[in-house]
Design an enzyme around this catalytic site. Structure first.
Site, PDB file in Angstrom:
ATOM      1  N   GLU A 166       0.805  -1.220   0.000  1.00  0.00           N
ATOM      2  CA  GLU A 166       0.000   0.000   0.000  1.00  0.00           C
ATOM      3  C   GLU A 166       0.843   1.279   0.000  1.00  0.00           C
ATOM      4  O   GLU A 166       0.777   2.101   0.919  1.00  0.00           O
ATOM      5  CB  GLU A 166      -0.959   0.014   1.196  1.00  0.00           C
ATOM      6  CG  GLU A 166      -1.958  -1.125   1.187  1.00  0.00           C
ATOM      7  CD  GLU A 166      -2.977  -1.073   2.311  1.00  0.00           C
ATOM      8  OE1 GLU A 166      -3.965  -1.812   2.241  1.00  0.00           O
ATOM      9  OE2 GLU A 166      -2.785  -0.282   3.262  1.00  0.00           O
ATOM     10  N   GLU A 365      -5.253  -8.683   0.885  1.00  0.00           N
ATOM     11  CA  GLU A 365      -5.885  -8.326   2.155  1.00  0.00           C
ATOM     12  C   GLU A 365      -7.361  -8.055   1.911  1.00  0.00           C
ATOM     13  O   GLU A 365      -7.728  -7.417   0.923  1.00  0.00           O
ATOM     14  CB  GLU A 365      -5.275  -7.062   2.785  1.00  0.00           C
ATOM     15  CG  GLU A 365      -3.899  -7.217   3.375  1.00  0.00           C
ATOM     16  CD  GLU A 365      -3.400  -5.913   4.007  1.00  0.00           C
ATOM     17  OE1 GLU A 365      -4.245  -5.095   4.454  1.00  0.00           O
ATOM     18  OE2 GLU A 365      -2.181  -5.726   4.036  1.00  0.00           O
TER      19      GLU A 365
END
Length: 463
Positions: A166, A365
């Protein structure tokens, strides 16, 4: 009815070194360790990363619990601040090498394939103090040296590597929205940090390929479809600009080798385009990913901005071109404040299939953070988290639909195997298949952990 998944599907979970290991035996602090040291009041209940989930000491028992959940893959990360002794020379700490070797070997011993990420929001604080962190391209080159050490040390057993988790969160949290240290608000710096993170990823991929290792390397991106509030032209335009920033910035550069032209034009018009060289852009162009990890929790809904983006004397922020929109009657995870919208997983799968050459990808995720899970402990001491089972199942239904229509999705990873420390949120919300009493470090499977084992064994879900 049963929905079946492809053979050899990756059923797993994801965590990170700084969120699970604890701050034990480290010569250096990372940026999160330091933030807690100077401002513990910023952290929920003043709980920091000192112990985390005690994975540093408990990894053998913890990995056995993960296996009890049926997991065949687990993603974690190596801490730059743990492995490297001297950041300029990239010399390694032997105790850290021994620890990570033991962890990797323990995963393999339990027939769990480890996926290893290199950077999970945990820049060594010395590199921030010395050079300004990711604002400085020297840090990019030091990161490549650290990655090279990881490949040399562990590349014989790790087949799946990831450069960043991320990267957009590093940009937004640290340089726009002040939810991660250094908590700056500086649009120009945010744009340069985004570029430098991409350059670091591409340079690491180049290094990996030069070493002729047999595995694959990619990046983990949080993709959040930007749905417009209406079909009015102004809302649609706001959605397109939000999509460029939230999704296309890293996605295009990582998988296609170039940044979106519309984004470059926008940043040039604003006078904030990153500083780059032809050599760097060539490295980005020639070193695209083998594999994409997608983190998805919630959609972004956007509408036209309140004020014109041409308003005068306004510092640059990407979100000057849109503002958040809350859809009336949205389904919410109220504890976290995030909308629950599983259909977005299907939309992501089709976008990858149709606009990115159907590259191999997986959900790296997805999860539901819930507060005060002790409310749901039954008389046997097990957390009955039916809400999490429902959440996972709903997302898997839409993921399955995308796969059936040809999207090249290889797996699904839940965040997270064991309740872990979550930055300034600490342990406010729990995400794990396995509960953790942070005072006693007693861990046990939740109802979702037992359910997941059945899903993996059958390679299917009942709907």
């Amino acid at each position: 009815m049963k929905l079946r998944f492809p053979e050899n599907f990756w059923w797993g979970a994801a965590t990170s070194g700084p969120q699970s290991e604890g701050n034990f035996k480290k010569k250096h602090q990372n940026i999160m360790d330091y933030w807690y040291e100077i401002h513990p009041e910023d952290f929920y209940n003043n709980i920091g990363p000192d112990t985390a989930s005690n994975f540093y000491h408990d990894f053998k028992e913890d990995i056995k619990l993960m296996k009890k959940c049926g997991l065949n893959t687990v993603r974690t990360s190596i801490q730059w601040s743990r492995l490297i002794d001297d950041f300029e020379k990239n010399t390694v700490n032997q105790e850290a090498v021994d620890y990570y070797n033991a962890v990797i070997n323990e995963f393999l011993k339990n027939d769990i394939t480890p996926f290893i990420n290199l950077h999970h929001f945990d820049l060594p604080i010395e590199l921030f103090h010395r050079y300004g962190g990711w604002e400085n391209k020297h840090v990019v080159d030091l990161f490549v040296g650290y990655a090279e050490q990881c490949f040399k040390l562990f590349g014989d057993r790790i087949d799946y590597w990831f450069t960043h988790n991320e990267p957009l969160v590093v940009v937004e949290g640290g340089y726009l929205d002040r939810f991660h240290y250094p908590k700056k608000v500086d649009g120009r710096a945010a744009v340069q940090v985004a570029y430098n993170l991409q350059l670091a990823s591409s340079k690491v991929i180049k290094k990996y390929r030069e070493m002729n290792l047999a595995g694959q390397i990619g990046i983990i991106l949080n993709l959040t479809p930007a749905y417009p509030a209406s079909q009015d032209m102004e809302d649609i335009e706001a959605g397109k600009k939000a999509d460029l920033w939230y999704n296309r910035l890293f996605m295009d550069a990582s998988s296609k080798g170039f940044f979106p032209e519309q984004l470059i034009e926008l940043l040039e018009d604003e006078g904030v385009l990153w500083k780059s060289t032809e050599e760097e852009l060539s490295i980005i162009r020639e070193n695209t990913i083998d594999l994409l990890g997608v983190n998805f929790y919630h959609p972004n809904r956007v509408q036209r901005p309140k004020y014109s983006s041409n308003s005068l004397a306004v510092d640059f922020r990407p979100d000057k071109f849109w503002r958040a929109y809350e859809m009336p009657m949205a389904r919410m995870n109220v504890d976290k404040g995030w909308e629950i919208f599983p259909r977005a997983v299907y939309d992501i799968s089709k976008d990858i299939q149709e606009n990115y050459g159907n590259i191999p990808w997986f959900i790296s995720e997805n999860g539901m953070g819930v507060s005060k899970e002790e409310r749901f402990i039954n008389e046997d001491g097990i957390v009955e988290d039916d809400y999490r089972i429902q959440f996972i199942k709903e997302h898997l239904v839409y993921l399955n639909k995308g796969i059936k229509e040809g999207s090249n999705c290889l797996g699904y990873h839940l965040w997270t195997p064991i309740d872990c420390w979550s930055w300034s949120n600490a342990y406010r919300n729990r995400y794990g298949l396995i509960s953790n009493n942070i005072h006693t470090q007693k861990k046990r499977l939740k109802k979702s952990g037992y359910w997941m084992k059945t899903v993996v064994e059958n390679n299917s879900i009942e709907v």
